[in-house]
Scaffold this motif. Structure first.
Motif, PDB file in Angstrom:
ATOM      1  N   GLU A  95     -54.418  73.426  85.285  1.00  0.00           N
ATOM      2  CA  GLU A  95     -53.012  73.514  84.899  1.00  0.00           C
ATOM      3  C   GLU A  95     -52.254  74.574  85.669  1.00  0.00           C
ATOM      4  O   GLU A  95     -51.116  74.360  86.071  1.00  0.00           O
ATOM      5  N   CYS A 107     -50.404  77.991  80.561  1.00  0.00           N
ATOM      6  CA  CYS A 107     -51.228  76.812  80.268  1.00  0.00           C
ATOM      7  C   CYS A 107     -50.908  76.215  78.897  1.00  0.00           C
ATOM      8  O   CYS A 107     -51.754  76.192  77.983  1.00  0.00           O
ATOM      9  N   SER A 187     -51.239  65.010  82.437  1.00  0.00           N
ATOM     10  CA  SER A 187     -50.183  65.968  82.071  1.00  0.00           C
ATOM     11  C   SER A 187     -48.787  65.374  82.216  1.00  0.00           C
ATOM     12  O   SER A 187     -47.971  65.463  81.296  1.00  0.00           O
TER      13      SER A 187
END
Length: 323
Positions: A95, A107, A187
């Protein structure tokens, strides 16, 4: 969205195909530029949305324990983990890889992922604080269950990034392209779900900011030079055919398990580019999206719509801009 589109099996399959087409640097740079633009636009609200997206991924994994969830996550993304009661550490964190000028822990996706997985195991609400982050220079990212922490951010606005900053964003640190693709798909894809109805305008605005960053960083003389930089960084290919922009190997929707046009950042970037060079248009509409056609990697087409586009002065302006 496909019901099992973010299961470990589906993510692995889609990431393998995307990772065979794009390099780790291309996948990483586009992912981080778009995510940083969204953070810049939404601030703490974007952090909350990314947190929710991480929680959604843990739900899709459907495992019984936090350790099982961490094992699956790290197997997909190439990270390593350490778990000791209420303490979680992530090394080679996917991340924060590529982030520049972080002034705090960033994160949020992992915080959400850990909280949801822990809640599933313990049967109660679990808060998670991040106490160390690789993006700020720490050796690894560390999280404490049962505590609350501050949300981090960045010192530099995206449109103030330099060419050197963009080069840092592209530094994949030897990561495998398939692992970078897996985190990008998870994500960005689940962030679209978390944003729900505002995903379209937010990604469009992020694309505008993304294009403005490139214009400010590279100071191109014309759109061809700008697109050259974008193609070099993204691995995609852009061309203009009449009133249609053709994006071959579109990276925005690569691997995404959606059944609708989703390349809003591409539309935003094109809008910013046209406006910067004073090319008038009424609207930009995605008339073909590879994701909608169930292509893991494919060609997308954005049409410049409106009668004004067909006016002779506009055609002349386009010809001058895109020689």
């Amino acid at each position: 969205m496909i019901d099992d589109g973010f299961s470990p099996e589906s993510l692995r399959e889609r990431a393998e195909e995307a990772g065979s087409v794009f390099t780790a640097e291309e996948l990483l740079a586009t992912n981080k530029m778009v995510m940083m633009a969204l953070y810049s636009l939404g601030g703490e609200r974007s952090c909350a949305s990314v947190f929710r997206a991480g929680r959604m991924l843990a739900g899709f994994f459907g495992v019984e324990t936090l350790e099982d969830a961490l094992h699956t996550f790290c197997e997909l993304t190439g990270a390593d983990y350490d778990l000791d009661r209420n303490y979680v550490a992530i090394e080679s964190c996917p991340e924060c890889l590529g982030y520049v000028n972080a002034e705090g822990a960033v994160c949020n996706f992992l915080r959400g992922f850990i909280s949801r997985a822990a809640e599933h195991e313990l049967g109660e609400v679990v808060s998670v604080a991040q106490v160390a982050c690789e993006a700020t220079g720490d050796r690894r990212c560390e999280f404490i269950l049962g505590e609350r922490g501050e949300v981090g951010g960045f010192d530099t606005e995206v449109d103030e990034m330099t060419a050197e900053d963009i080069e840092i964003v592209m530094s994949a640190d030897g990561r495998d392209a398939v692992e970078v693709a897996a985190f990008k798909i998870a994500s960005e894809g689940l962030l679209r779900c978390a944003l729900s109805d505002v995903a379209r305008p937010m990604f469009f605005r992020a694309g505008r900011l993304y294009a403005r960053a490139f214009i400010n960083a590279f100071d191109p003389e014309d759109p061809d030079e700008l697109i050259g930089h974008v193609e070099e960084i993204s691995g995609s290919s852009y061309s203009l055919e009449g009133d249609r922009f053709i994006v071959e190997k579109c990276l925005e929707c690569a691997g995404m398990p959606f059944k609708e046009p989703i390349c809003h950042a591409v539309r935003g970037a094109l809008a910013e580019t046209l406006e910067h060079w004073n090319v008038p248009f009424k609207d930009l509409v995605e008339v073909r999206c590879a994701a909608e056609e169930d292509e893991v990697v494919g060609t997308c087409v954005v049409k410049a719509r409106g009668v004004i586009w067909k006016a002779k002065r506009v055609v002349d302006a386009v010809k001058r801009a895109f020689h």
